[in-house]
Scaffold this motif. Sequence first.
Motif, PDB file in Angstrom:
ATOM      1  N   ALA A 169       8.014   7.732  17.465  1.00 51.77           N
ATOM      2  CA  ALA A 169       7.056   6.636  17.320  1.00 51.77           C
ATOM      3  C   ALA A 169       7.706   5.501  16.536  1.00 51.77           C
ATOM      4  N   VAL A 170       7.565   4.270  17.002  1.00 52.31           N
ATOM      5  CA  VAL A 170       8.277   3.131  16.416  1.00 52.31           C
ATOM      6  C   VAL A 170       7.587   2.624  15.158  1.00 52.31           C
ATOM      7  N   GLN A 171       6.273   2.516  15.176  1.00 51.48           N
ATOM      8  CA  GLN A 171       5.555   1.881  14.069  1.00 51.48           C
ATOM      9  C   GLN A 171       5.779   2.587  12.729  1.00 51.48           C
ATOM     10  N   PRO A 172       5.691   3.930  12.640  1.00 52.92           N
ATOM     11  CA  PRO A 172       5.941   4.564  11.340  1.00 52.92           C
ATOM     12  C   PRO A 172       7.353   4.335  10.813  1.00 52.92           C
ATOM     13  N   VAL A 173       8.339   4.316  11.731  1.00 55.66           N
ATOM     14  CA  VAL A 173       9.732   4.098  11.287  1.00 55.66           C
ATOM     15  C   VAL A 173       9.881   2.699  10.702  1.00 55.66           C
ATOM     16  N   ILE A 174       9.320   1.692  11.375  1.00 61.70           N
ATOM     17  CA  ILE A 174       9.433   0.321  10.865  1.00 61.70           C
ATOM     18  C   ILE A 174       8.694   0.182   9.541  1.00 61.70           C
ATOM     19  N   ALA A 175       7.511   0.786   9.446  1.00 62.39           N
ATOM     20  CA  ALA A 175       6.742   0.688   8.207  1.00 62.39           C
ATOM     21  C   ALA A 175       7.513   1.305   7.036  1.00 62.39           C
ATOM     22  N   GLY A 176       8.152   2.450   7.259  1.00 68.26           N
ATOM     23  CA  GLY A 176       8.937   3.068   6.199  1.00 68.26           C
ATOM     24  C   GLY A 176      10.138   2.244   5.798  1.00 68.26           C
ATOM     25  N   LEU A 177      10.821   1.659   6.790  1.00 69.54           N
ATOM     26  CA  LEU A 177      11.986   0.830   6.487  1.00 69.54           C
ATOM     27  C   LEU A 177      11.583  -0.439   5.734  1.00 69.54           C
ATOM     28  N   LEU A 178      10.436  -1.036   6.083  1.00 70.37           N
ATOM     29  CA  LEU A 178       9.991  -2.232   5.375  1.00 70.37           C
ATOM     30  C   LEU A 178       9.667  -1.913   3.910  1.00 70.37           C
ATOM     31  N   ARG A 179       9.058  -0.759   3.663  1.00 71.98           N
ATOM     32  CA  ARG A 179       8.802  -0.371   2.265  1.00 71.98           C
ATOM     33  C   ARG A 179      10.108  -0.214   1.497  1.00 71.98           C
ATOM     34  N   THR A 180      11.101   0.406   2.140  1.00 75.04           N
ATOM     35  CA  THR A 180      12.402   0.595   1.483  1.00 75.04           C
ATOM     36  C   THR A 180      13.073  -0.747   1.202  1.00 75.04           C
ATOM     37  N   MET A 181      13.040  -1.666   2.168  1.00 70.59           N
ATOM     38  CA  MET A 181      13.679  -2.964   1.968  1.00 70.59           C
ATOM     39  C   MET A 181      12.975  -3.788   0.899  1.00 70.59           C
ATOM     40  N   ARG A 182      11.660  -3.648   0.794  1.00 69.55           N
ATOM     41  CA  ARG A 182      10.950  -4.386  -0.267  1.00 69.55           C
ATOM     42  C   ARG A 182      11.393  -3.918  -1.646  1.00 69.55           C
ATOM     43  N   ARG A 183      11.671  -2.631  -1.784  1.00 73.94           N
ATOM     44  CA  ARG A 183      12.141  -2.141  -3.077  1.00 73.94           C
ATOM     45  C   ARG A 183      13.591  -2.550  -3.328  1.00 73.94           C
ATOM     46  N   LEU A 184      14.429  -2.471  -2.287  1.00 75.11           N
ATOM     47  CA  LEU A 184      15.844  -2.818  -2.476  1.00 75.11           C
ATOM     48  C   LEU A 184      16.039  -4.297  -2.801  1.00 75.11           C
ATOM     49  N   HIS A 185      15.221  -5.168  -2.221  1.00 77.57           N
ATOM     50  CA  HIS A 185      15.370  -6.613  -2.411  1.00 77.57           C
ATOM     51  C   HIS A 185      14.167  -7.178  -3.164  1.00 77.57           C
ATOM     52  N   ALA A 186      13.643  -6.382  -4.087  1.00 80.31           N
ATOM     53  CA  ALA A 186      12.439  -6.817  -4.809  1.00 80.31           C
ATOM     54  C   ALA A 186      12.700  -8.063  -5.637  1.00 80.31           C
ATOM     55  N   GLU A 187      13.933  -8.200  -6.164  1.00 79.71           N
ATOM     56  CA  GLU A 187      14.207  -9.332  -7.061  1.00 79.71           C
ATOM     57  C   GLU A 187      14.219 -10.664  -6.314  1.00 79.71           C
ATOM     58  N   ARG A 188      14.322 -10.645  -4.966  1.00 78.23           N
ATOM     59  CA  ARG A 188      14.399 -11.893  -4.208  1.00 78.23           C
ATOM     60  C   ARG A 188      13.027 -12.374  -3.752  1.00 78.23           C
ATOM     61  N   GLY A 189      12.020 -11.500  -3.819  1.00 77.76           N
ATOM     62  CA  GLY A 189      10.660 -11.903  -3.443  1.00 77.76           C
ATOM     63  C   GLY A 189      10.521 -12.270  -1.978  1.00 77.76           C
ATOM     64  N   LEU A 190      11.205 -11.543  -1.102  1.00 79.21           N
ATOM     65  CA  LEU A 190      11.152 -11.854   0.331  1.00 79.21           C
ATOM     66  C   LEU A 190       9.816 -11.401   0.937  1.00 79.21           C
ATOM     67  N   GLU A 191       9.377 -12.143   1.924  1.00 77.68           N
ATOM     68  CA  GLU A 191       8.187 -11.759   2.701  1.00 77.68           C
ATOM     69  C   GLU A 191       8.666 -11.005   3.946  1.00 77.68           C
ATOM     70  N   LEU A 192       8.418  -9.699   3.970  1.00 80.66           N
ATOM     71  CA  LEU A 192       8.798  -8.853   5.104  1.00 80.66           C
ATOM     72  C   LEU A 192       7.538  -8.583   5.921  1.00 80.66           C
ATOM     73  N   ARG A 193       7.532  -9.024   7.166  1.00 73.11           N
ATOM     74  CA  ARG A 193       6.300  -9.011   7.955  1.00 73.11           C
ATOM     75  C   ARG A 193       6.548  -8.353   9.315  1.00 73.11           C
TER      76      ARG A 193
END
Length: 470
Positions: free
Chosen positions: A324-348
């Motif tokens: 299933a594609v949606q759960p994989v993308i949702a998990g990766l977006l959560r991981t990227m938000r933590r890795l790049h938290a200092e930049r304040g990026l909007e991941l959508r």
Amino acid sequence: MLIWRYRGANAARQSSRPDMRSLRLRLLLGTLLWIAASIMLTGWGLGRMFQQHVARQFHAELQTHLDQLTAQLDLDAQGRPLLRLPLSDPRFQRPYSGYYWQVDSPNERGLLRSRSLWDEALSVPADQLAAGEMQRHHFIGPQDQAVVVAERKISVDGRELRLTVAADAELMNAPVARFQGTLWLALALLGGGLALAALVQVYVGLAPLRRLQAALVRVRQGDSPQLAGRFPSEVMPLVEEFNSVLGQNAEVVARARTQAGNLAHALKTPLTVLGNAAGAAENRDSELAHLVNDQVGIARRQVDYHLARARAAATARLPGARTAVQPVIAGLLRTMRRLHAERGLELRLLDMPAALAFRGEEHDLQEMLGNLLDNACKWARSRVEVEVRAEETHGQGRLLLSVADDGPGVPAGQREIILQRGMRADERTPGSGLGLAIVVDLARLYGGELRLQEAASGGLQAVLELPAAQ
């Protein structure tokens, strides 16, 4: 966002052409041709038999009338022929009824004739007959009727006479035509019934193959690890052999994964020891320690790259894989938000149906999307958008996963270069230059591809095309 595109016109043109490789079409054509040939041969044979039967009956009736005329014929005192009793068939008394008789002498025609001839006479061919000999003719009679004639030459008290009995040929042809019309109608109904029975038989007989196809689709889509269902005894050996092949492939993949994992542990352990030794306090500032650390990092990335390729090569063509594609993308977006938290990026993630699935392994999808998202986050100024589309190409479902950033982008002439292994767009940005190369290799193993293009925001848009699981 989901976009469905259908090639309706091409599909309609292709479906309008009969596929001569179709088993159903071959069975139907063979059966229908045999039915048609049998019906035609039967109709022709029965028609000929009935026609011959009617002809024999018709000629037998003419001979009966001729025998009766012969028996009743006599001569009067002047030697002229006369009938002692009229013939029994009343049609000889009705004008132009279609039944006629006539008595001729060698020198005179129509000495005596039936009332049905009225004021006409039969124009019998002037051929020679032996005494007692009988002949049959076909010629044109009264009122242009085609008549069948039976004639005989006799001698009465020394006088030679020629006796002729004729009947309208239509009296013989009409029953034959009516019978053949009824016969062909009945045979047409019979042929239609047999054709319908053949169609039902082929449909029912090939139903197990349709169930087998549905079972194969479930295996390909990942809904079932093996062919499941009840099949006829003629098909079960094929099902069992195919399930045996699937089981062997699963065992081969399991062994390949185990060996890949063992190799990873075997290589990473000494690399970790070397890294720890180079990072020790007494060696941290030495030139050798920096060199060892750099080389250990390169070795780890190379090991990860080639192990990922080996693992994907073992699983890319394995039936039954589905993610299933949606759960994989949702998990990766959560991981990227933590890795790049200092930049304040909007991941959508743009709207997409939850049913979309990738026909492959979950870890490989995470590897490809993770590299694309990490690369986009490194270059994005403020926003990264992920979009998933589905399309139908040549009868196969495809997934288009798009990752776009609003960074500086990549010139068109350099997009193909950065997809090569070890190549980087900017050496000042952290990275090994293997991320996009890994994505390209994994996508190709699954029959897909990675394309780089300019995003609507001016940055880089990476479009990953992969096979979709229905």
